[in-house]
Scaffold this motif. Sequence first.
Motif, short mmCIF file in Angstrom:
data_model
loop_
_atom_site.label_atom_id
_atom_site.label_comp_id
_atom_site.label_asym_id
_atom_site.label_seq_id
_atom_site.Cartn_x
_atom_site.Cartn_y
_atom_site.Cartn_z
N VAL A 1 -7.74 2.53 -3.50
CA VAL A 1 -6.67 3.23 -2.79
C VAL A 1 -7.11 4.66 -2.55
O VAL A 1 -7.56 5.35 -3.48
N CYS B 1 -5.49 1.38 1.72
CA CYS B 1 -5.83 0.49 0.62
C CYS B 1 -6.86 -0.53 1.08
O CYS B 1 -6.67 -1.21 2.10
N CYS C 1 0.84 -1.21 0.00
CA CYS C 1 0.00 0.00 0.00
C CYS C 1 0.87 1.25 0.00
O CYS C 1 0.82 2.06 0.93
#
Length: 267
Positions: free
Chosen positions: A195, A239, A41
């Motif tokens: 995201v 994320c 992430c």
Amino acid sequence: MIPASLTSLLLLPLALAGGRTPPAGADAYGYQLLEDPHPLCPVQWIDLSAAPPLVFTPAGSHPAGDDGGAQVTLSQPFRFYDLLHSALTVSSNGYLAFAPAGFPADDGGHWRADCPLPAIPDNAAAAFGRIYALGGDLEAGSGVARAQFFASCPRPPSYGSDTCTVIEWSGWSRRGVGPALNAQVVLYHGRREIVVQYGTLTPAAAAGLTVGIQSQGADSALTVGCGSGFAPASGRAHCFFHPQFPAGLPPPPNPDLIFADGFEAWP
């Protein structure tokens, strides 16, 4: 042979459907949350300067940049929880609403930083399925919002490559506080990853904003943070991973068939 780690993740939705408590960092549906500095992430800002600014329509008597929405027709559909969407509403108040009929199914006028999620929004035309990036009482000021589709996403997903749609609020303000708030939401159409990532955020403007996702029925949600003790931070990413596509792992073969009965009927 499917690795044991993948098998356990594939069985997660079936376990949750049986009434078991979801693991930490997951909601009742099975979305899982990772946050940077996790290697799956990372923050990787995407340049949208070539995309035209979105045009907002006022939700009521206030200016469109204060309480309003802009419809974005997606170049490819995006599955959010268990529904497939071809359009969404970008709100001037820092959220995305998955509105099946498009604007004005959600008018973008919800300005409260709801806490905790899930929460029933109170704007006149409201879709409950939402991604909150900067959820709160915002105004455009001199800021702009943009959206762009990429056939090959410049920020790769957690595994392989994918198409994506990126939505950005750039130079936005908190009502009565001032700039700057800069955020992007990246939607990966194949892997269904989401995201939420941040550029520069003025701490006073970011304080108390809501960040998270909630389902179309407002019965499942995954909250990053909200309320007086929380503020999203500059240069961070959050994320969200759909249970059919575990973070960093290859997709199972024909996932829609695997979960046809035990997964997609979930709320």
